[in-house]
Design a protein around this motif. Sequence first.
Motif, PDB file in Angstrom:
ATOM      1  N   ALA A 140       0.715  -1.078  -0.084  1.00  0.00           N
ATOM      2  CA  ALA A 140       0.254   0.237   0.076  1.00  0.00           C
ATOM      3  C   ALA A 140       0.735   1.170   0.172  1.00  0.00           C
ATOM      4  O   ALA A 140       0.709   2.266  -0.378  1.00  0.00           O
ATOM      5  CB  ALA A 140      -1.057   0.002   1.503  1.00  0.00           C
ATOM      6  N   ILE A 141       1.664   1.304   0.374  1.00  0.00           N
ATOM      7  CA  ILE A 141       2.461   2.532   1.116  1.00  0.00           C
ATOM      8  C   ILE A 141       3.948   2.725  -0.619  1.00  0.00           C
ATOM      9  O   ILE A 141       3.526   4.085  -0.948  1.00  0.00           O
ATOM     10  CB  ILE A 141       3.970   2.654   1.634  1.00  0.00           C
ATOM     11  CG1 ILE A 141       3.726   2.312   3.147  1.00  0.00           C
ATOM     12  CG2 ILE A 141       4.884   3.257   2.070  1.00  0.00           C
ATOM     13  CD1 ILE A 141       4.385   1.281   4.103  1.00  0.00           C
ATOM     14  N   GLN A 142       3.973   1.551  -1.249  1.00  0.00           N
ATOM     15  CA  GLN A 142       4.876   1.598  -2.348  1.00  0.00           C
ATOM     16  C   GLN A 142       3.444   2.702  -3.682  1.00  0.00           C
ATOM     17  O   GLN A 142       3.136   2.593  -4.501  1.00  0.00           O
ATOM     18  CB  GLN A 142       4.774   0.140  -3.282  1.00  0.00           C
ATOM     19  CG  GLN A 142       6.221  -0.054  -2.157  1.00  0.00           C
ATOM     20  CD  GLN A 142       6.841   0.724  -2.846  1.00  0.00           C
ATOM     21  OE1 GLN A 142       7.572   1.452  -3.482  1.00  0.00           O
ATOM     22  NE2 GLN A 142       8.136   0.970  -1.241  1.00  0.00           N
ATOM     23  N   ILE A 143       2.071   1.929  -3.794  1.00  0.00           N
ATOM     24  CA  ILE A 143       0.762   2.292  -4.388  1.00  0.00           C
ATOM     25  C   ILE A 143       1.055   3.811  -4.444  1.00  0.00           C
ATOM     26  O   ILE A 143       0.758   4.494  -5.483  1.00  0.00           O
ATOM     27  CB  ILE A 143      -0.090   1.754  -4.390  1.00  0.00           C
ATOM     28  CG1 ILE A 143      -0.221   0.159  -4.232  1.00  0.00           C
ATOM     29  CG2 ILE A 143      -1.328   2.576  -4.569  1.00  0.00           C
ATOM     30  CD1 ILE A 143      -1.196  -0.940  -3.967  1.00  0.00           C
ATOM     31  N   ALA A 144       0.698   4.250  -3.270  1.00  0.00           N
ATOM     32  CA  ALA A 144       1.059   5.357  -2.379  1.00  0.00           C
ATOM     33  C   ALA A 144       1.871   6.640  -3.067  1.00  0.00           C
ATOM     34  O   ALA A 144       1.336   7.349  -3.404  1.00  0.00           O
ATOM     35  CB  ALA A 144       0.490   5.860  -0.980  1.00  0.00           C
ATOM     36  N   ARG A 145       3.051   5.825  -3.104  1.00  0.00           N
ATOM     37  CA  ARG A 145       4.661   6.834  -3.615  1.00  0.00           C
ATOM     38  C   ARG A 145       4.254   6.625  -4.898  1.00  0.00           C
ATOM     39  O   ARG A 145       4.257   7.807  -6.173  1.00  0.00           O
ATOM     40  CB  ARG A 145       5.399   5.763  -3.150  1.00  0.00           C
ATOM     41  CG  ARG A 145       6.614   6.817  -3.860  1.00  0.00           C
ATOM     42  CD  ARG A 145       8.226   5.735  -3.207  1.00  0.00           C
ATOM     43  NE  ARG A 145       8.118   4.836  -1.862  1.00  0.00           N
ATOM     44  CZ  ARG A 145       8.560   6.675  -0.415  1.00  0.00           C
ATOM     45  NH1 ARG A 145       8.927   7.566  -1.508  1.00  0.00           N
ATOM     46  NH2 ARG A 145       8.278   6.246   0.058  1.00  0.00           N
ATOM     47  N   GLU A 202       4.499  10.839  -6.544  1.00  0.00           N
ATOM     48  CA  GLU A 202       4.999  10.952  -7.364  1.00  0.00           C
ATOM     49  C   GLU A 202       4.839  11.070  -9.111  1.00  0.00           C
ATOM     50  O   GLU A 202       5.711  11.689  -9.437  1.00  0.00           O
ATOM     51  CB  GLU A 202       6.318   9.800  -7.448  1.00  0.00           C
ATOM     52  CG  GLU A 202       6.822   9.670  -6.462  1.00  0.00           C
ATOM     53  CD  GLU A 202       7.731   8.501  -6.414  1.00  0.00           C
ATOM     54  OE1 GLU A 202       7.776   7.541  -7.011  1.00  0.00           O
ATOM     55  OE2 GLU A 202       9.395   7.948  -5.565  1.00  0.00           O
ATOM     56  N   GLN A 203       3.456  10.741  -9.805  1.00  0.00           N
ATOM     57  CA  GLN A 203       3.349  11.051 -11.164  1.00  0.00           C
ATOM     58  C   GLN A 203       2.936  12.651 -11.560  1.00  0.00           C
ATOM     59  O   GLN A 203       3.196  13.431 -13.049  1.00  0.00           O
ATOM     60  CB  GLN A 203       1.529  10.509 -11.100  1.00  0.00           C
ATOM     61  CG  GLN A 203       1.675   9.288 -11.143  1.00  0.00           C
ATOM     62  CD  GLN A 203       0.447   8.707 -11.353  1.00  0.00           C
ATOM     63  OE1 GLN A 203      -0.101   8.870 -12.484  1.00  0.00           O
ATOM     64  NE2 GLN A 203      -0.255   7.689 -10.629  1.00  0.00           N
ATOM     65  N   TYR A 204       3.157  13.207  -9.536  1.00  0.00           N
ATOM     66  CA  TYR A 204       2.575  14.113  -9.530  1.00  0.00           C
ATOM     67  C   TYR A 204       3.048  15.347  -8.740  1.00  0.00           C
ATOM     68  O   TYR A 204       3.132  16.339  -8.638  1.00  0.00           O
ATOM     69  CB  TYR A 204       1.380  15.356  -9.209  1.00  0.00           C
ATOM     70  CG  TYR A 204      -0.056  14.140 -10.255  1.00  0.00           C
ATOM     71  CD1 TYR A 204      -0.125  14.567 -10.794  1.00  0.00           C
ATOM     72  CD2 TYR A 204      -0.355  12.377  -9.388  1.00  0.00           C
ATOM     73  CE1 TYR A 204      -1.234  13.778 -11.586  1.00  0.00           C
ATOM     74  CE2 TYR A 204      -1.223  12.218  -9.997  1.00  0.00           C
ATOM     75  CZ  TYR A 204      -2.173  12.299 -11.248  1.00  0.00           C
ATOM     76  OH  TYR A 204      -2.729  11.637 -11.394  1.00  0.00           O
ATOM     77  N   ASN A 205       3.882  14.564  -8.283  1.00  0.00           N
ATOM     78  CA  ASN A 205       4.759  15.630  -6.669  1.00  0.00           C
ATOM     79  C   ASN A 205       5.815  15.361  -6.936  1.00  0.00           C
ATOM     80  O   ASN A 205       6.651  14.091  -7.121  1.00  0.00           O
ATOM     81  CB  ASN A 205       4.450  15.078  -5.304  1.00  0.00           C
ATOM     82  CG  ASN A 205       2.861  15.930  -5.757  1.00  0.00           C
ATOM     83  OD1 ASN A 205       3.223  16.908  -5.603  1.00  0.00           O
ATOM     84  ND2 ASN A 205       1.857  14.782  -5.103  1.00  0.00           N
ATOM     85  N   SER A 206       7.636  16.035  -6.809  1.00  0.00           N
ATOM     86  CA  SER A 206       8.774  15.456  -6.656  1.00  0.00           C
ATOM     87  C   SER A 206       9.192  16.271  -5.362  1.00  0.00           C
ATOM     88  O   SER A 206       9.182  17.879  -5.186  1.00  0.00           O
ATOM     89  CB  SER A 206       8.967  15.540  -7.208  1.00  0.00           C
ATOM     90  OG  SER A 206      10.762  15.036  -7.422  1.00  0.00           O
ATOM     91  N   PRO A 207       9.457  15.851  -4.323  1.00  0.00           N
ATOM     92  CA  PRO A 207      10.198  14.830  -3.328  1.00  0.00           C
ATOM     93  C   PRO A 207       8.585  14.181  -3.100  1.00  0.00           C
ATOM     94  O   PRO A 207       7.788  15.002  -2.776  1.00  0.00           O
ATOM     95  CB  PRO A 207      11.217  14.949  -2.257  1.00  0.00           C
ATOM     96  CG  PRO A 207      10.690  15.520  -2.098  1.00  0.00           C
ATOM     97  CD  PRO A 207      10.292  17.192  -3.031  1.00  0.00           C
ATOM     98  N   ASP A 226       5.183  13.145   3.005  1.00  0.00           N
ATOM     99  CA  ASP A 226       5.082  14.408   2.443  1.00  0.00           C
ATOM    100  C   ASP A 226       6.209  14.589   1.505  1.00  0.00           C
ATOM    101  O   ASP A 226       6.653  14.301   0.459  1.00  0.00           O
ATOM    102  CB  ASP A 226       6.385  14.963   3.283  1.00  0.00           C
ATOM    103  CG  ASP A 226       6.701  16.275   3.101  1.00  0.00           C
ATOM    104  OD1 ASP A 226       6.347  17.099   2.729  1.00  0.00           O
ATOM    105  OD2 ASP A 226       8.361  16.517   4.490  1.00  0.00           O
ATOM    106  N   ILE A 227       5.258  16.353   1.249  1.00  0.00           N
ATOM    107  CA  ILE A 227       5.133  15.937  -0.872  1.00  0.00           C
ATOM    108  C   ILE A 227       6.025  17.923  -0.971  1.00  0.00           C
ATOM    109  O   ILE A 227       6.237  18.240  -1.601  1.00  0.00           O
ATOM    110  CB  ILE A 227       3.638  16.128  -1.734  1.00  0.00           C
ATOM    111  CG1 ILE A 227       2.962  16.533  -1.486  1.00  0.00           C
ATOM    112  CG2 ILE A 227       3.731  14.924  -1.014  1.00  0.00           C
ATOM    113  CD1 ILE A 227       1.507  16.660  -2.025  1.00  0.00           C
ATOM    114  N   GLY A 228       6.376  18.654   0.272  1.00  0.00           N
ATOM    115  CA  GLY A 228       6.778  19.631  -0.284  1.00  0.00           C
ATOM    116  C   GLY A 228       8.031  19.660  -0.276  1.00  0.00           C
ATOM    117  O   GLY A 228       9.164  18.786  -0.154  1.00  0.00           O
ATOM    118  N   LEU A 229       8.012  20.105  -1.289  1.00  0.00           N
ATOM    119  CA  LEU A 229      10.046  21.056  -1.628  1.00  0.00           C
ATOM    120  C   LEU A 229      11.236  21.622  -1.330  1.00  0.00           C
ATOM    121  O   LEU A 229      11.902  20.930  -0.549  1.00  0.00           O
ATOM    122  CB  LEU A 229       9.968  21.633  -2.817  1.00  0.00           C
ATOM    123  CG  LEU A 229      11.250  21.318  -3.680  1.00  0.00           C
ATOM    124  CD1 LEU A 229      11.493  20.336  -4.705  1.00  0.00           C
ATOM    125  CD2 LEU A 229      10.761  21.849  -5.018  1.00  0.00           C
TER     126      LEU A 229
END
Length: 67
Positions: A10-15, A19-24, A42-45
């Motif tokens: 589930a963590i890998q699915i969420a990641r 990651e399609q829209y955010n980095s990191p 956390d998806i904040g740059l």
Amino acid sequence: MSADIRVRNAIQIARKFLEQYNSPVVFKSASLNGTICDITMDIGLTHERIVQVKIYITTGTILEYTQ
């Protein structure tokens, strides 16, 4: 399949979803409530930007995404 493996999946699915829209994408926490896995990332740059993803661990379906 054990609950531990399902939570990791589930963590890998969420990641991959995030990651399609955010980095990191940085993993913060996960908790299992029955068959629903609540994952916090956390998806904040530059500043922390927390999102939560709920995944049904039996099928790997994303149920909810909140910021």
